[in-house]
Write a protein that holds these residues in place. Structure first.
Motif, PDB file in Angstrom:
ATOM      1  N   THR A 235       0.779  -1.246   0.164  1.00 55.87           N
ATOM      2  CA  THR A 235       0.145   0.094  -0.034  1.00 55.87           C
ATOM      3  C   THR A 235       0.757   1.133  -0.008  1.00 55.87           C
ATOM      4  O   THR A 235       0.276   2.462   0.198  1.00 55.87           O
ATOM      5  N   GLY A 236       2.182   1.109  -0.264  1.00 58.47           N
ATOM      6  CA  GLY A 236       2.940   2.177  -0.267  1.00 58.47           C
ATOM      7  C   GLY A 236       3.602   2.635  -1.522  1.00 58.47           C
ATOM      8  O   GLY A 236       4.497   3.455  -1.643  1.00 58.47           O
ATOM      9  N   GLY A 237       3.194   1.792  -2.408  1.00 56.74           N
ATOM     10  CA  GLY A 237       3.403   2.066  -3.990  1.00 56.74           C
ATOM     11  C   GLY A 237       4.803   1.643  -4.141  1.00 56.74           C
ATOM     12  O   GLY A 237       5.689   1.069  -3.407  1.00 56.74           O
ATOM     13  N   TYR A 238       5.528   2.359  -5.119  1.00 61.22           N
ATOM     14  CA  TYR A 238       6.842   1.950  -5.624  1.00 61.22           C
ATOM     15  C   TYR A 238       7.506   3.212  -5.756  1.00 61.22           C
ATOM     16  O   TYR A 238       8.269   3.819  -4.783  1.00 61.22           O
ATOM     17  N   ARG A 239       7.601   3.951  -7.005  1.00 58.79           N
ATOM     18  CA  ARG A 239       8.102   5.176  -7.288  1.00 58.79           C
ATOM     19  C   ARG A 239       6.981   6.520  -6.762  1.00 58.79           C
ATOM     20  O   ARG A 239       7.571   7.601  -6.495  1.00 58.79           O
ATOM     21  N   THR A 240       5.765   6.118  -7.021  1.00 56.20           N
ATOM     22  CA  THR A 240       4.998   7.059  -6.527  1.00 56.20           C
ATOM     23  C   THR A 240       4.262   6.741  -5.316  1.00 56.20           C
ATOM     24  O   THR A 240       4.193   5.414  -5.234  1.00 56.20           O
ATOM     25  N   ASN A 241       3.450   7.476  -4.817  1.00 57.65           N
ATOM     26  CA  ASN A 241       2.845   7.023  -3.526  1.00 57.65           C
ATOM     27  C   ASN A 241       1.482   6.407  -3.987  1.00 57.65           C
ATOM     28  O   ASN A 241       0.618   6.733  -4.868  1.00 57.65           O
ATOM     29  N   TRP A 261       7.012  -7.934  -8.063  1.00 59.93           N
ATOM     30  CA  TRP A 261       7.283  -7.082  -7.018  1.00 59.93           C
ATOM     31  C   TRP A 261       7.791  -7.702  -5.742  1.00 59.93           C
ATOM     32  O   TRP A 261       8.684  -7.729  -5.095  1.00 59.93           O
ATOM     33  N   HIS A 262       6.667  -8.639  -5.158  1.00 58.23           N
ATOM     34  CA  HIS A 262       6.990  -9.413  -4.194  1.00 58.23           C
ATOM     35  C   HIS A 262       7.111 -10.906  -4.320  1.00 58.23           C
ATOM     36  O   HIS A 262       7.431 -11.727  -3.343  1.00 58.23           O
ATOM     37  N   GLU A 263       7.128 -11.430  -5.812  1.00 58.72           N
ATOM     38  CA  GLU A 263       7.514 -12.661  -6.073  1.00 58.72           C
ATOM     39  C   GLU A 263       6.837 -13.902  -5.298  1.00 58.72           C
ATOM     40  O   GLU A 263       7.060 -15.175  -5.222  1.00 58.72           O
ATOM     41  N   ASP A 264       5.547 -13.577  -4.988  1.00 60.58           N
ATOM     42  CA  ASP A 264       4.513 -14.342  -4.336  1.00 60.58           C
ATOM     43  C   ASP A 264       3.424 -14.741  -5.570  1.00 60.58           C
ATOM     44  O   ASP A 264       2.590 -13.967  -5.394  1.00 60.58           O
ATOM     45  N   LYS A 317       0.360  -5.211 -17.654  1.00 61.48           N
ATOM     46  CA  LYS A 317       0.070  -6.576 -17.958  1.00 61.48           C
ATOM     47  C   LYS A 317       1.130  -7.618 -17.159  1.00 61.48           C
ATOM     48  O   LYS A 317       2.267  -7.454 -17.730  1.00 61.48           O
ATOM     49  N   GLU A 318       0.841  -8.334 -16.349  1.00 63.00           N
ATOM     50  CA  GLU A 318       1.819  -9.375 -15.865  1.00 63.00           C
ATOM     51  C   GLU A 318       2.512 -10.242 -17.108  1.00 63.00           C
ATOM     52  O   GLU A 318       3.880 -10.427 -16.757  1.00 63.00           O
ATOM     53  N   ALA A 319       1.761 -10.358 -17.939  1.00 63.04           N
ATOM     54  CA  ALA A 319       2.364 -11.439 -18.899  1.00 63.04           C
ATOM     55  C   ALA A 319       3.467 -10.268 -19.853  1.00 63.04           C
ATOM     56  O   ALA A 319       4.305 -11.066 -20.682  1.00 63.04           O
ATOM     57  N   ASP A 320       3.122  -9.221 -19.725  1.00 68.22           N
ATOM     58  CA  ASP A 320       4.489  -8.300 -20.405  1.00 68.22           C
ATOM     59  C   ASP A 320       5.649  -8.249 -19.831  1.00 68.22           C
ATOM     60  O   ASP A 320       6.652  -7.747 -20.357  1.00 68.22           O
ATOM     61  N   ILE A 321       5.984  -8.784 -18.632  1.00 67.89           N
ATOM     62  CA  ILE A 321       7.246  -8.647 -17.914  1.00 67.89           C
ATOM     63  C   ILE A 321       7.521 -10.184 -17.765  1.00 67.89           C
ATOM     64  O   ILE A 321       7.014 -10.923 -17.108  1.00 67.89           O
ATOM     65  N   VAL A 323      11.307 -10.248 -16.955  1.00 68.72           N
ATOM     66  CA  VAL A 323      12.433  -9.722 -16.378  1.00 68.72           C
ATOM     67  C   VAL A 323      12.203  -8.540 -15.738  1.00 68.72           C
ATOM     68  O   VAL A 323      11.309  -7.778 -16.281  1.00 68.72           O
ATOM     69  N   TRP A 324      12.918  -8.032 -14.710  1.00 67.73           N
ATOM     70  CA  TRP A 324      12.853  -6.620 -13.882  1.00 67.73           C
ATOM     71  C   TRP A 324      12.632  -5.543 -15.244  1.00 67.73           C
ATOM     72  O   TRP A 324      12.078  -4.571 -15.074  1.00 67.73           O
TER      73      TRP A 324
END
Length: 413
Positions: A235-241, A261-264, A317-321, A323-324
């Motif tokens: 709930t803290g975002g990444y680069r934006t809040n 992001w969290h690999e779960d 979309k998750e399928a478009d990633i 690797v980081w």
């Protein structure tokens, strides 16, 4: 909705005299040359109305301009050195992190001039600050994500005298044996809300709830854990809040729930949602399931509040990633989210690595302005009519392109 209260004060002071943290800047140090401009009717330098920041070959640069609608704006080889994406523009001054400092610049007829600095190295030896949050009430709140002990560095800066009011390390409480791994705060009234991601070291056993920790502000006491079971993730975002205070004081918040992001993978199957914090607690009567508008898994990596319940978000979309690094490819899609009507509208603006854009704080006359830097291609500032739909935009000034990532846009006056 679950609520836990911790009654002890949780701040650790460094017990250093704050007077040693101010660095005198009697000599003008404007870091570059940005031309001479006239003064408009509000006594503001016309050529500093907007500020544009960029990452150029992994180094930060920025420049000020009076026009983002037409022509070209070049940051490469001109402007100022530094990271404008880690900054705040307030009342004719720009605040940004330097080399172990918080620097104060003034917009003047002859460009940006450095006026003062505070040593952040003295405030948090061995650590640093990542976020600058303007409270809306004459203060900056500096913060970073927690260390391994769950302690997050903070500082409150009074802008009137550019002095440190309070600083230290804020202890975020454990939740079911887990610590806060990532945080980003937002100040609203007499509270500060820390959006979080809770788990165990090495980012395992991530919490299956959305968690925010509320403290009294500015005392930073009386931590209260707010928990929503509507989904999981940060709930803290990444680069934006990930949290936004709306005009009526409600806080809307999205989760970042990508498996990248969290690999779960199990948690990532939970939906991307917006929830609401009302009167200091999660409001179970409001949930907006953004994932329901899509036929495949998605995540919100960045979002910017434009006012009137409208959010512009970077959906990937998750399928478009795979690797980081794919996040810096043209995988992001800009969408308009109406929190009131619970609708998602994809804008017919090119896909781009919007994840590299930290600050998009340029809203005027019902328009939201956002830099669009296409990986390997052109870059422009787009002017979007807030709430106007898929095609309510025009392409504005051209920016440095070809892998120069525009990371910030501010309206200064």
């Amino acid at each position: 909705m679950k609520t836990n209260k911790f009654l002890k004060a949780t701040t650790a002071s460094l017990f250093l005299a704050l007077s040693v943290f101010s660095i005198s800047c009697n000599d003008t140090d404007d870091g570059g040359n940005n031309g001479n401009g006239d003064i408009d009717g509000d006594s503001n330098p016309i050529d500093s109305k907007y500020l544009v920041g960029a990452d150029v070959n992994e180094e930060g640069f920025y420049t000020a301009t009076d026009n983002i609608s037409t022509g070209e704006i070049s940051i490469v080889g001109s402007g100022y050195e530094g990271y404008a994406n880690l900054g705040a523009s307030v009342d004719g001054y720009f605040y940004s992190f330097g080399d172990g400092t918080l620097d104060k610049y003034e917009f003047t007829d002859s460009g940006m001039e450095k006026r003062d600095a505070i040593s952040t190295e003295a405030l948090v030896p061995g650590s640093f600050y990542r976020y600058i949050t303007y409270t809306g009430d004459g203060e900056l709140f500096l913060s970073n994500f927690p260390n391994d002990d769950g302690e997050s560095p903070y500082a409150i800066i009074n802008l009137d005298g550019f002095t440190v009011e309070k600083h230290g390390f804020l202890k975020l409480p454990e939740v079911e044996g887990k610590n806060a791994l990532w945080t980003q705060p937002i100040v609203s009234g007499d509270h500060v809300y820390y959006g979080t991601l809770y788990g165990e070291p090495r980012w395992v056993n991530i919490s299956d709830d959305m968690i925010t920790v509320k403290f009294d502000y500015p005392s930073l006491t009386n931590p209260e854990v707010l928990t929503s079971t509507k989904s999981s993730g940060s709930t803290g975002g990444y680069r934006t809040n990930a949290s936004f205070v709306t005009e009526n004081g409600d806080i809307y918040q999205h989760n970042l729930n990508s498996v990248h992001w969290h690999e779960d993978a199990d948690l990532a199957a939970s939906p991307t949602v917006f929830v609401r914090i009302k009167d200091g607690v999660y409001d179970d009567s409001y949930t907006f399931n953004v994932s329901a508008s899509y036929t495949e898994p998605i995540a919100i990596w960045n979002a910017w509040y434009a006012g009137n319940d409208i959010v512009y978000a970077n959906i990937v979309k998750e399928a478009d990633i795979t690797v980081w690094a794919d996040l810096s490819a043209n995988t992001g899609k800009l969408v308009e989210i109406n929190l009131a009507t619970k609708s998602v509208t994809e804008l017919n603006i090119p896909s781009a690595p919007y994840v590299n854009l930290f600050k998009a704080e340029c809203i005027e006359d019902g328009k939201f302005h956002i830099p669009v830097s296409i990986n390997g291609g052109a870059a422009n500032i787009y002017e979007i009519t807030i709430g106007g739909g898929a095609d309510s935009f025009v392409k504005g000034a051209q920016l440095d392109g070809s892998n120069v990532y525009i990371n910030a846009l501010y309206r200064n006056f």
